[in-house]
Scaffold this motif. Structure first.
Motif, PDB file in Angstrom:
ATOM      1  N   PHE A 138       3.372   7.022  -7.010  1.00  0.00           N
ATOM      2  CA  PHE A 138       2.147   7.173  -6.227  1.00  0.00           C
ATOM      3  C   PHE A 138       1.654   8.625  -6.209  1.00  0.00           C
ATOM      4  N   LEU A 144       0.448   5.373 -10.897  1.00  0.00           N
ATOM      5  CA  LEU A 144      -0.470   4.475 -10.195  1.00  0.00           C
ATOM      6  C   LEU A 144      -0.934   3.326 -11.093  1.00  0.00           C
ATOM      7  N   ARG A 155       4.151  -4.380  -5.580  1.00  0.00           N
ATOM      8  CA  ARG A 155       3.462  -3.133  -5.221  1.00  0.00           C
ATOM      9  C   ARG A 155       3.940  -2.611  -3.871  1.00  0.00           C
ATOM     10  N   PHE A 159       5.962   0.727  -2.719  1.00  0.00           N
ATOM     11  CA  PHE A 159       5.338   1.628  -1.754  1.00  0.00           C
ATOM     12  C   PHE A 159       6.291   1.916  -0.590  1.00  0.00           C
ATOM     13  N   ASP A 172      -5.019   9.476  -0.912  1.00  0.00           N
ATOM     14  CA  ASP A 172      -5.735   8.194  -0.844  1.00  0.00           C
ATOM     15  C   ASP A 172      -4.819   6.981  -0.955  1.00  0.00           C
ATOM     16  N   PHE A 173      -3.535   7.205  -1.232  1.00  0.00           N
ATOM     17  CA  PHE A 173      -2.620   6.085  -1.462  1.00  0.00           C
ATOM     18  C   PHE A 173      -1.439   6.115  -0.493  1.00  0.00           C
ATOM     19  N   ILE A 179      -4.102  -0.044   0.493  1.00  0.00           N
ATOM     20  CA  ILE A 179      -3.556   0.307  -0.817  1.00  0.00           C
ATOM     21  C   ILE A 179      -3.746  -0.800  -1.846  1.00  0.00           C
ATOM     22  N   LYS A 182      -7.206  -0.481  -3.289  1.00  0.00           N
ATOM     23  CA  LYS A 182      -7.322   0.668  -4.184  1.00  0.00           C
ATOM     24  C   LYS A 182      -6.659   0.393  -5.528  1.00  0.00           C
ATOM     25  N   LEU A 183      -5.510  -0.290  -5.512  1.00  0.00           N
ATOM     26  CA  LEU A 183      -4.831  -0.620  -6.760  1.00  0.00           C
ATOM     27  C   LEU A 183      -5.603  -1.679  -7.542  1.00  0.00           C
TER      28      LEU A 183
END
Length: 225
Positions: A138, A144, A155, A159, A172-173, A179, A182-183
């Motif tokens: 990340f 990413l 994921r 994380f 941002d992650f 998240i 975003k991914l």
């Protein structure tokens, strides 16, 4: 007995990895024991085991050890991802030469990022891998992209593990609530780019027959971007 043997194996492989990473420069035993926080007697015993087995060679008592013939033989026999690398090496070499910067290809295995091959053509950047695998999923563009192409449950497992281990994250992650979105956006866009410190980093997915298998990464100093 079982736990003891596992610990011995872990220490032995750790020694071998450090010697391989340091090559072609020899690694002195004192530096090796310092890096791995091993006492000198244990380090010497395991070095002798690897030396007798042909995994390492002793350059001299002062200079230390380098990878031995068995490492080269195993590497040639393993042929890991040869189909992929036979194509990727040429592409990466041409890209690196054209961009005059670093280009790499990476895969995700057992929750870690492995760089299978890389080429740096920027004479002003002295880049050398200091590890065989990385927990920076990340905090890198290639990381990413690798995470983005995993299943949602995987994921989040990655994380949460890396958060618990206090690994670095892009700003941002770090939000578990957003998240996944975003991914997903990375997957839809088919590339990811951002500024990281003094460089601009990119990642592009690599597919074989429609299946995601790896990530191509590019790193360019921001002054040259």
């Amino acid at each position: 007995m079982g736990c003891f043997m596992i610990k011995v194996m872990d220490k032995t492989f750790a020694i071998l990895e450090e010697i391989v990473i340091s090559s072609p420069e020899p690694l002195p035993p004192l530096e090796l024991s310092r890096r791995l926080q091993l006492n000198r007697a244990t380090c010497s015993r395991l070095l002798k085991l690897l030396l007798d087995s042909g995994y390492i060679l002793q350059v001299s008592r002062q200079k230390g050890y380098v990878p031995g013939p068995k490492i080269l033989t195993l590497s040639n026999m393993a042929a890991f991802q040869q189909d992929l690398l036979s194509v990727a090496r040429g592409v990466i070499d041409r890209c690196a030469e054209e961009l005059q910067n670093l280009v790499q290809i990476a895969q995700l295995y057992n929750g870690k990022r492995y760089i299978l091959y890389y080429r740096n053509c920027n004479p002003r950047r002295n880049i050398r891998l200091d590890r065989l695998s990385f927990d920076d999923l990340f905090f890198t563009a290639t990381g990413l992209m690798l995470v983005a192409h995993q299943e949602p449950e995987e994921r989040m497992a990655l994380f949460r593990r890396l958060k618990a281990e206090s690994m670095p994250f892009f700003e941002d992650f770090q939000d578990e609530k957003t998240i996944q979105e975003k991914l997903d956006a990375i997957c839809r866009k088919d590339f990811f780019d951002c500024r990281k410190d003094i460089q601009w980093i990119y990642a592009f997915p690599v597919f074989v027959n429609g299946a995601f298998i790896a990530t191509l990464g590019v790193s360019i100093p921001f002054s040259e971007y």
